[in-house]
Every structure is written in C-alpha cells, then in structure tokens.
Enzyme design. Sequence first.
Site, PDB file in Angstrom:
ATOM      1  N   ASP A  12      -1.137   0.829   2.451  1.00 11.16           N
ATOM      2  CA  ASP A  12      -1.576  -0.225   3.358  1.00 11.16           C
ATOM      3  C   ASP A  12      -2.394   0.386   4.482  1.00 11.16           C
ATOM      4  O   ASP A  12      -1.937   1.327   5.143  1.00 11.16           O
ATOM      5  CB  ASP A  12      -0.372  -0.958   3.937  1.00 11.16           C
ATOM      6  N   ASP A  20       5.384 -14.502  -1.089  1.00  2.96           N
ATOM      7  CA  ASP A  20       5.939 -13.759   0.045  1.00  2.96           C
ATOM      8  C   ASP A  20       7.116 -14.552   0.600  1.00  2.96           C
ATOM      9  O   ASP A  20       6.993 -15.753   0.868  1.00  2.96           O
ATOM     10  CB  ASP A  20       4.887 -13.556   1.131  1.00  2.96           C
TER      11      ASP A  20
END
Length: 242
Positions: A129, A8
């Site tokens: 998500d 990330d």
Amino acid sequence: MIVFPAIDLKGGKVVRLAEGDMDRATIYGDDPAAQAADFAAAGAGYLHVVDLDGAFAGESVNGGAVAAILQRFPGHVQLGGGIRTRASVERWFDLGVSRVVIGTAALEDPDFVRDAARDFPGGIVVAVDAKDGLVATKGWASVSDVTVVDLARRFEDAGVASLLFTDVGRDGLLKGCNVEATVDLARAVSIPVIASGGVKGIGDIHLLALHAKDGVEGVITGRALYDGRLDLSSALSIAAAA
C-alpha cells in the site's frame, strides 16, 4: 486478468472508505453475504474481502460476516485485514478462504510471510500500500520510509502468489486507477500484481487489461460497482479476454 469485486467490512456492514479514512465511510449495505451472492450471480469467480476493523485492531473483528460470505460465495475468496499471526492464517484457510492478504506484517515480520508462503503455496498475497511511493501500514494510518519496489523485492524468492498494490491517495475516490505505478511495479518484479484503488469505470479495466502480459494479474473494484459506474459483467468480459 481477474476482476475482484470488493466487500469492505466495518461493524458488520458493507462500506467503502475514502483514502482509507475510517471516519469517511459510506455504507452500502448491512448484509455482506447477500452482496457476495449478488456478485456471484453476476458472474464473479473471485471476491476480495477486507476486515477494516481488523486492520486497525490487528486481529479479526468481522469474523462472523466473513464466515457468512464464505457460505454464500461459491468462488475464491481473498481476505485481508489484521492477519498478522500464523494462527489466524491457518484459521482462515481452514474456514475456506483461498488466499490471505498480509500487509503490516510483511513490513514488520517478513520471515512470518516467507514461512507462510512456503507452507501455503499460492495462498499468500502481500499488500503493498503506497502513499507517495512509500509503504503505508496499520490500516494505512502509518507511513514507513520503505519504497514500494524495495518491499516487493524482499519477497521475490519467497513464493508469494501476488502483490496487491494500492495507491492510498486514490482509494475510494473514483479518481481512476494509478495504472502507471501499477505497471511500473509489475515490470520491476517477477511476482504478479493486482491493481487496487480509484477504479472509476470500464476505462480502467481496459487500460489494465492491456498490461496483463506485463504481470498485471487482476484488479479490485468497489465503489464504482456500488455506485453503478462500472458494470461487473462487462468488466469480467474485458478481463477474460486479456
């Protein structure tokens, strides 16, 4: 089953967030390309990369770091974060990304996703998500009134490669992957599902591997690897045998 080590990116550095909160970032390194090379050396053939700044900005922010990762990682790179236009999809495929992950645009512009999935077979992953079963978008900063299964079913016939399911409430917290919700989604649709969020150790890999035949295609893991709670080689061996 595929294990995707995660990188990330925030400000060009390797970080992990807690519950998607940009103010709760832990920095794990300042050389993303070197981290990618380390994962490759450990046997990883797939990598999951997220441009966190891009997810909030709606466009690529850490493009230089992603390009460097592509130079150092010989396997397949799956990229998400702020990919919301046809031009950005094409650009990343041209640079060598194997699959792009589309989240916010999947909810707001499903035709864009359908067209991309048609034109880039096997290259489009839809991010689903979830916060309390509802779809979260814009870097998880906004929660819709659409359920995870409803969104997933909109793309049943679109030709997307996979669904990337993340339980936002567990992400980056080492609480354990939400295996039950992941498997429920995999059984509800015909599209393969990648699990993400909360992996805390080898037990999660074992549990998910048991459901490979239910449609669980892979698992993304980040903090557990960086904290030394999960050995990548062991995880890869278990996944390969699923």
